[in-house]
Design a protein around this motif. Structure first.
Motif, mmCIF file in Angstrom:
data_model
loop_
_atom_site.group_PDB
_atom_site.id
_atom_site.type_symbol
_atom_site.label_atom_id
_atom_site.label_comp_id
_atom_site.label_asym_id
_atom_site.label_seq_id
_atom_site.Cartn_x
_atom_site.Cartn_y
_atom_site.Cartn_z
ATOM 1 N N SER A 69 27.717 -57.074 -21.531
ATOM 2 C CA SER A 69 27.086 -55.654 -21.753
ATOM 3 C C SER A 69 26.449 -55.194 -20.417
ATOM 4 O O SER A 69 26.596 -54.155 -20.026
ATOM 5 N N VAL A 71 27.731 -52.096 -18.089
ATOM 6 C CA VAL A 71 27.011 -50.909 -17.864
ATOM 7 C C VAL A 71 26.721 -50.761 -16.338
ATOM 8 O O VAL A 71 26.805 -49.902 -15.659
ATOM 9 N N LEU A 108 29.984 -48.439 -16.248
ATOM 10 C CA LEU A 108 29.368 -46.925 -16.927
ATOM 11 C C LEU A 108 28.502 -46.292 -15.614
ATOM 12 O O LEU A 108 28.886 -45.146 -15.646
#
Lengths: 190, 165
Positions: free
Chosen positions: A48, A52, A56
């Motif tokens: 994660s 990110v 992201l």
């Protein structure tokens, strides 16, 4: 529609220039600080966290810059102007003892009496500050007869973020702390 | 940056890797630094100190390294008149002794983590407390004990033309 394409094209060119400039500058800088920060981050191996930070955030950033490049230019110019006017843009602040760090006024004789180092294995000269006696003598050479001598303790954060308590002795001349002799710098751990 | 070669510590009759550099504090507090030559990226400080806890006190009992002028350094280089043992009265803080198998290798400083860390809390050279921190369980095939993975060695002849870590 042509205006929109033109607007986005300018945004893309602007992004390319800013990114290229960043890469050029980064090429001249050591990676050590990035490595240090990365190694201290306990989440760096999580999927994660990687998604990110490595996917992201860059995608959102690129999209925002291309879509709202006038805002980005505004903040870049503002930052540059603010930076020019700032008095903090000089070199890193050096450690200095301040009045609030002062603990107790002492004479040289009192300091030397309390700082004699004794070792049962005789692995230190039995002198004030032991192996650091030469540094202490050097410090005393810089003092004047009318200087006051004070013990001090101060909290300090190094440029690498290490928080320390620094202790020692400082001369106070005309009410202002000046030259100091540091005897300990202990890291503060949460 | 490269993982650094550890100092050595003899404690309770056993030899350990010590991931703390008490001599750095000595130099920071005004002790004379003779100027060590850094021979490789795994030893930027340029020396390795051997330490020992004797009777709850921290002593420097050996030093290997080369000075910038090419001479070999010893304990007497830093502490004339004390060739075999120096009481580290200047040091206050923690000594970190990694123990067990490696959990994660970090190619930087003393950044690698191990199953346990033994911390000796030192006040003016005297051990005042010890604490053991458990960091987790490593894989069975993980390397045992502190180690580094690689380095760039600087040839003495090309001192001014050092490699990039």
């Amino acid at each position: 529609m042509t205006y929109l394409y033109g607007y986005l094209l300018i945004g893309a060119v602007f992004f390319a220039v800013v990114y290229g400039r960043h890469r050029l500058r980064k090429g001249n800088q050591p990676e050590s600080l990035v490595d240090v920060l990365e190694a201290r981050n306990p989440n760096r191996n999580r999927l994660s966290y990687r998604l990110v930070n490595h996917v992201l955030v860059p995608v959102v950033g690129i999209t925002l810059v291309i879509a709202a490049w006038p805002v980005a230019i505004f903040f870049m110019v503002k930052e540059r102007l603010d930076h020019k006017g700032s008095s903090d843009s000089g070199p890193e602040r050096a450690f200095a003892v301040e009045r609030q760090h002062l603990l107790e006024r002492l004479s040289v004789a009192e300091v030397e009496a309390r700082e004699v180092v004794v070792d049962p294995l005789q692995a230190v000269p039995e002198l004030p500050f032991g192996h650091l006696n030469a540094a202490w003598q050097e410090f005393l050479k810089g003092t004047r007869v009318d200087d006051e001598l004070w013990a001090f303790a101060a909290h300090w954060q190094t440029r690498w973020g290490r928080r320390e308590v620094r202790e020692g002795y400082v001369t106070v001349r005309d009410g202002t702390p000046g030259a100091f002799f540091m005897t300990a710098r202990k890291e503060l751990i949460d | 940056m490269t993982a650094q070669i550890a100092e050595r510590l003899r404690y309770q009759g056993m030899d350990h890797a010590l991931c703390t550099n008490p001599l750095s504090d000595y130099f920071a507090l005004g002790g004379t630094n003779p100027g060590f030559e850094s021979s490789c990226t795994a030893l930027w400080r340029g020396y390795v100190g051997t330490w020992e806890i004797i009777g709850e006190r921290l002593y420097l009992t050996g030093l290997t390294g080369t000075l910038e002028d090419g001479t070999e350094a010893s304990l007497e280089t830093l502490f004339p008149g004390f060739p075999s043992r120096v009481f580290a009265h200047w040091y206050s803080g923690s000594l970190r002794i990694p123990q067990g198998r490696q959990l994660e290798y970090v190619h930087m400083g003393y950044g690698s983590t191990y199953e346990r860390d033994l911390f000796l809390e030192i006040a003016r050279g005297v051990v005042v407390a010890t604490r053991l921190r458990n960091n987790g369980k490593a894989a069975d095939n993980a390397p045992q004990g502190y180690g580094i993975a690689g380095m760039t060695v600087f040839p003495r002849a090309s001192k001014g033309d050092r490699g990039v870590p």
